[in-house]
Design an enzyme around this catalytic site. Structure first.
Site, mmCIF file in Angstrom:
data_model
loop_
_atom_site.group_PDB
_atom_site.id
_atom_site.type_symbol
_atom_site.label_atom_id
_atom_site.label_comp_id
_atom_site.label_asym_id
_atom_site.label_seq_id
_atom_site.Cartn_x
_atom_site.Cartn_y
_atom_site.Cartn_z
ATOM 1 N N GLY A 71 0.831 -1.196 0.000
ATOM 2 C CA GLY A 71 0.000 0.000 0.000
ATOM 3 C C GLY A 71 0.866 1.246 0.000
ATOM 4 N N GLN A 179 -7.860 0.558 3.712
ATOM 5 C CA GLN A 179 -8.749 0.033 4.757
ATOM 6 C C GLN A 179 -10.156 -0.270 4.240
ATOM 7 O OE1 GLN A 179 -7.998 -1.134 7.611
ATOM 8 N NE2 GLN A 179 -5.926 -0.334 7.850
ATOM 9 N N GLY A 200 -2.502 -5.896 -0.004
ATOM 10 C CA GLY A 200 -2.898 -7.286 0.187
ATOM 11 C C GLY A 200 -3.121 -7.685 1.643
ATOM 12 N N CYS A 325 2.086 1.880 12.930
ATOM 13 C CA CYS A 325 3.284 2.583 12.483
ATOM 14 C C CYS A 325 3.713 3.636 13.493
ATOM 15 C CB CYS A 325 3.031 3.248 11.138
ATOM 16 S SG CYS A 325 2.147 2.184 10.017
HETATM 17 C C1 LIG Z 1 -1.703 -0.274 6.149
HETATM 18 C C2 LIG Z 1 -2.031 0.975 5.436
HETATM 19 C C3 LIG Z 1 -1.186 1.468 4.424
HETATM 20 C C4 LIG Z 1 0.122 0.837 4.078
HETATM 21 O O1 LIG Z 1 -0.004 -0.402 3.458
HETATM 22 P P1 LIG Z 1 1.258 -1.395 3.464
HETATM 23 O O2 LIG Z 1 0.879 -2.479 2.521
HETATM 24 O O3 LIG Z 1 1.415 -1.869 4.876
HETATM 25 O O4 LIG Z 1 2.425 -0.613 3.002
HETATM 26 C C5 LIG Z 1 -1.575 2.621 3.772
HETATM 27 N N1 LIG Z 1 -2.722 3.249 4.076
HETATM 28 C C6 LIG Z 1 -3.554 2.795 5.027
HETATM 29 C C7 LIG Z 1 -4.819 3.532 5.298
HETATM 30 C C8 LIG Z 1 -3.234 1.649 5.742
HETATM 31 O O5 LIG Z 1 -4.056 1.228 6.701
#
Ligand SMILES: *Cc1c(COP(=O)(O)O)cnc(C)c1O
Length: 388
Positions: A71, A179, A200, A325
């Site tokens: 993401g 999300q 994913g 995070c």
């Molecule tokens: C988890 C998350 C991400 C990051 O996704 P990753 O695959 O962990 O890099 C970005 N935006 C939101 C809203 C998330 O919850």
């Protein structure tokens, strides 16, 4: 000890069906999908089929989807890709104060390259003021990036309406739907979005895999240059097993979303009602009826969220404060602060994010063990003695 997982917004377990879909490409079908010989055939087919399935989840065409490593990469690709492609037109980006760090820190990094960002406020319920968004748009605005649903509160933003505003003003619109994907229906044809990010591991596929929808005609500078993969938009030999996994996860999401969403919502309601009945001085954060069905963010007044989490962990319950995070730092969550919660209430906030494997028993166990923990912690707080 019991092990109960209420941290599905941080990551989800891999669905057994998803795992099975990956196995062939980690064992016998290891070929490079770009090759022209026999070893490429099954992997190539898996990439095509995985793409079709993810496209179905979003209702887009195959040529509009780029597979990514996460993401975070999708958000970076969308924001940097549009910023660099449109830098002759302008240097202004609009986002919100409650975005994921993948968006916030990308905007921050772009400031060093001459781009300027407006960070829109949210109100106490975590909602945006669309008039403020309209007012923030200038002739130099090239990109609006607003998340679909917030990872900490579950609050859902009016993406379709924001998309209409962006379209009217000729501004490219990206949404981080990490999300939202798999939890609520997403139809890019109806949303007026130009770019949309998913990941994913938030929908029962493995970590290290994501996808970015890029509407036909949207110009995007590649983030990762290399071979001709992903129509020259993202170099690197395809993660065949990961793509097969995402395809399977998308297929399952389409199949089960409605049924599971209702189940999870019932569990979330049980959780919030149960805790509210047994524990005084708590507050549910985020617009109550505009949330994802799985997310519950609750402030426990006179309690320190981090220590509450440690106490819950000792009882086998995994939950989170803010986003995974930012936990580990003692800074209160930027989302809670943007919602103007006091520092005390921000520090006392805990996120329970449910998933499809949670049961009524999980919820009842939480409702049973939590009140005495909170009461014991509060009994040590001088502030609480006064408030009682
Ligand atoms: C988890 C998350 C991400 C990051 O996704 P990753 O695959 O962990 O890099 C970005 N935006 C939101 C809203 C998330 O919850």
């Amino acid at each position: 000890m019991k092990k109960i997982y209420f941290d599905n917004n941080a990551t989800t377990p891999i669905d057994p069906e998803v795992f099975e879909a990956m196995v062939p490409f980690l064992k016998d079908e290891w070929g490079n999908p770009s090759s022209i010989h026999w070893a490429a055939r099954a992997p190539r087919k898996a990439v095509d089929e995985g793409r079709e399935k993810v496209c179905k989840l979003l209702n887009c065409a195959a040529l509009e989807l780029i597979f990514t490593s996460s993401g975070t990469e999708g958000d970076n690709h969308a924001i940097r890709g549009v910023a660099y492609a449109k830098k002759e037109k302008g240097n202004h980006i609009i986002t919100t104060k409650v975005e994921h760090p993948a968006v916030l820190n990308t905007c921050k990094a772009l400031a060093k390259e001459g781009f300027e960002t407006t960070y829109l406020d949210v109100n106490a319920e975590g909602l945006l003021d669309l008039d403020a968004l309209k007012a923030a748009i200038t002739p130099k605005t090239i990109l609006i990036t607003v998340m679909y649903a917030n990872n900490e509160t579950g609050v859902i933003f009016p993406i379709k309406e924001i998309g209409e505003i962006a379209k009217e003003r000729g501004v490219t619109f990206h949404t981080d739907a990490v999300q939202a994907a798999g939890k609520i229906p997403i139809d890019v044809q109806k949303l007026n979005v130009d770019l949309l990010t998913i990941s994913g591991h938030k929908l029962y596929a493995p970590k290290g895999m994501g996808a970015l929808f890029v509407k036909r005609g949207v110009r995007l500078v590649p983030l990762i240059t290399g071979g001709h993969h992903e129509r020259n938009r993202r170099g690197g030999t395809e993660n065949v097993a990961g793509i097969a996994a995402m395809g399977k996860a998308a297929e399952i999401a389409i199949r089960d979303m409605e049924k599971e969403g209702a189940q999870i919502l019932a569990l979330r309601n049980r959780l919030e009602k149960g805790l509210a009945e047994k524990i005084p001085h708590i507050k549910i954060n985020g617009a109550i009826d505009r949330r994802l069905p799985n997310t519950s963010n609750i402030s426990f007044e006179f309690v320190e969220g981090e220590s509450l989490l440690l106490n819950l962990d000792m009882k086998g319950i995994a939950a989170s404060s803010g986003s995974a995070c930012t936990s580990g730092s003692l800074e209160p969550s930027h989302v809670m602060l943007a919602m103007s919660l006091s520092h005390e209430m921000s520090h006392g906030s805990v996120r329970f994010s449910l998933g499809k494997m949670n049961t009524v028993e999980d919820i009842d166990y939480l409702i049973e063990i939590m009140p005495p923990i909170v009461e014991r912690m509060r009994s040590m707080s001088p502030l609480y003695a006064g408030a009682k």
